[in-house]
Design an enzyme around this catalytic site. Structure first.
Site, PDB file in Angstrom:
ATOM      1  N   HIS A   1     -43.348  14.496   0.514  1.00 17.39           N
ATOM      2  CA  HIS A   1     -44.524  14.686   1.366  1.00 17.39           C
ATOM      3  C   HIS A   1     -44.150  15.321   2.695  1.00 17.39           C
ATOM      4  CE1 HIS A   1     -43.235  10.447   2.247  1.00 17.39           C
ATOM      5  NE2 HIS A   1     -43.499  10.802   3.493  1.00 17.39           N
TER       6      HIS A   1
ATOM      7  N   GLY B   1     -41.855   5.567  10.587  1.00 17.69           N
ATOM      8  CA  GLY B   1     -40.619   5.911  11.267  1.00 17.69           C
ATOM      9  C   GLY B   1     -39.424   5.706  10.373  1.00 17.69           C
TER      10      GLY B   1
ATOM     11  N   SER C   1     -40.365   6.451   0.268  1.00 10.95           N
ATOM     12  CA  SER C   1     -41.575   7.233   0.034  1.00 10.95           C
ATOM     13  C   SER C   1     -42.725   6.662   0.851  1.00 10.95           C
ATOM     14  CB  SER C   1     -41.929   7.227  -1.453  1.00 10.95           C
ATOM     15  OG  SER C   1     -43.186   7.839  -1.677  1.00 10.95           O
TER      16      SER C   1
END
Length: 494
Positions: A218, A335, A353
């Site tokens: 992503h 984070g 993920s």
């Protein structure tokens, strides 16, 4: 020929910042090596390390065929538990026991559980849901986050009920499933909406021999070019990216073909754990995750081949479904995305993920398997090019990862100057760096300052603030200040 070397903070394959953790998780001693045992001629389960259990499980899956109904590692007894469908041929059960596994009979076959997962996919692909086969319960473990309410919750539970009794369990989690953009050994990109921060996952060598790294998919679809600082020029370009779909991984190639990288995990305070191989996860094994927001945490693998339905961040009301993930009870927060999931023996297992919850209340976190990412991209794990120093030294030399040693009097894994030792240091993921001791990188700051700074703690690149400033002052972030965490307070998440 002069070769460009990425600074240690940039080249380390871990997704953790160079931090001194206040409550670091200690890596446990290695489990006993595999042992054979017998009592009165009867086969008894072997004592195994988790990695050996994974290899044995793969062999027994082939041996048992349709009788195989999953397996998991019992960390307490250090044994592999193999599920065999009730009524299976007794001979294959005997063979499994002879091979060293603890065998138990179960009701649900692997085929029936996989069929149930397909039904969930067809009828209950709802944002905020996830499912995976749980070999410990021999059921599908279905999870819904706090956004699944009303008609959505009714749809999910009715689908689970339709699978039949004893096929699945469903539970609610207080958090919300989301991709955890930001974190780790930070990498930055400019995208629509502002700065995107992710983490460099594992350094690899691409199929064509060029230096590269793996990170979350992503991140790779969010932006094409990535920098090692928030305002710096791009140093790497996305070559391949998968998200959503069958995985969440990206292969990003360094723009400079002479870039030298290292194969280790940054576990805080400038210390590292050497990565020697990639390995498949095993349910029940202990794993460690490193991330810039929350540091070093551990837990267990709870499921494999998990499906997660994230609420789409690009299509209003849409769903980003990702399959083939590792499910764990290791905590993570925004984070920590892309952070390294690894084992105590130096095996690379996964990359963060997304998930739900936090490191106060707990939750579920999902990881992209490293082995699947390597196979899909054709990359190989490890250093790229000669001259990549082993261990924790930034300018060469060799240092071993010692989770229990204290970093004092210049001992540690710093590079070039500062208090750390550039050659032959001992890596300690939990020691606090003081009086220039530990992992100073280029500067003379106290503690684990990276490239200068007079603050105390683990500031990256400059600044004298106390805490973890992001570029300057006091705060939580990366690149300066002199604090303990490389968070993301000055960056925006997707």
């Amino acid at each position: 020929m002069s070769h460009k070397r990425i600074p240690k903070r940039k080249a380390a394959i871990a997704a953790g910042s160079v931090v001194a953790l206040g409550a670091a998780v200690m890596l446990l001693p290695n489990a006993n090596a595999s042992q054979d045992g017998s009592s009165n001629g009867a086969a008894v389960p072997k004592t195994l390390k988790a990695t050996d259990a994974s290899d044995l499980a793969a062999q027994l899956q082939t041996l048992l065929g349709q009788s195989f109904a999953g397996s998991y590692y019992d960390a307490a007894s250090k044994q592999l538990v193999v599920n065999v469908v009730s009524g299976s041929n007794n001979q294959v059960v005997v063979e499994a026991k002879k091979a060293g596994a603890q065998v138990r009979e179960v009701k649900n076959s692997l085929a029936s559980l996989k069929s149930g997962a397909q039904t969930l996919k067809a009828k209950a692909t709802i944002p905020g849901t996830a499912w995976a086969i749980d070999p410990k319960t021999n059921k599908l473990a279905v999870t819904a986050d706090r956004s699944v309410t009303g008609a959505k919750w009714a749809r999910l539970t009715s689908t689970v009920k339709s699978l039949g009794g004893g096929m699945a369990t469903v539970k609610k989690t207080s958090g919300k499933f989301k991709t955890l953009v930001s974190g780790g050994d930070a990498i930055f990109a400019q995208a629509q909406g502002g700065t995107v921060r992710c983490s460099l996952g594992f350094n690899v060598t691409a199929k064509d021999g060029s230096p590269a790294f793996l990170t979350a998919g992503h991140c790779g679809v969010a932006a094409k070019q990535w920098s090692d600082s928030q305002t710096g020029k791009p140093i790497a370009t996305v070559d391949q990216a998968t998200f959503p779909g069958n995985g969440d991984f990206s292969l990003v190639k360094y723009d400079d073909p002479n870039t030298k990288t290292t194969s280790d995990v940054n576990v805080g305070g400038g210390q590292t754990v050497q990565i020697t191989k990639a390995a498949d996860a095993t349910v029940g094994e202990q794993v460690f995750r490193m991330g810039s927001t929350t540091g070093l945490h551990n837990g267990q693998v709870t499921g494999l081949d998990a499906t997660v339905n994230f609420a789409s961040e690009t299509v209003p009301g849409g769903t980003d479904t990702v399959t083939g993930l590792i499910q764990t009870n290791v905590c993570a927060e925004a984070g920590d995305s892309g952070g390294s999931l690894f084992t105590q023996d130096g095996s690379a297992v996964g990359m963060t993920s997304g998930g739900s919850g936090d490191c106060t209340a707990g939750g579920e976190t999902f990881f992209q398997p490293v082995t699947a990412a390597l196979q899909a991209t054709g990359a190989t794990l490890g250093d790229s090019g000669a001259g990549a120093g082993a261990g924790a030294g930034n300018q060469g030399g060799s240092a071993s990862a010692d989770p229990s040693a204290s970093a004092t009097d210049g001992t540690g894994a710093g590079g070039q100057a500062g208090g750390g030792a550039a050659v032959g240091g001992t890596a300690d993921p939990s020691a606090a760096a003081t009086d220039g001791t530990g992992a100073g990188n280029q500067g003379a700051g106290t503690g684990a300052g990276d490239q200068s700074g007079a603050g105390t703690g683990a500031g990256d690149q400059s600044g004298a603030g106390t805490g973890a400033g992001d570029q300057s002052g006091t705060g939580t972030g990366a690149q300066s200040g002199a604090g303990a965490n490389n968070g993301s307070s000055l960056t925006q998440t997707r």
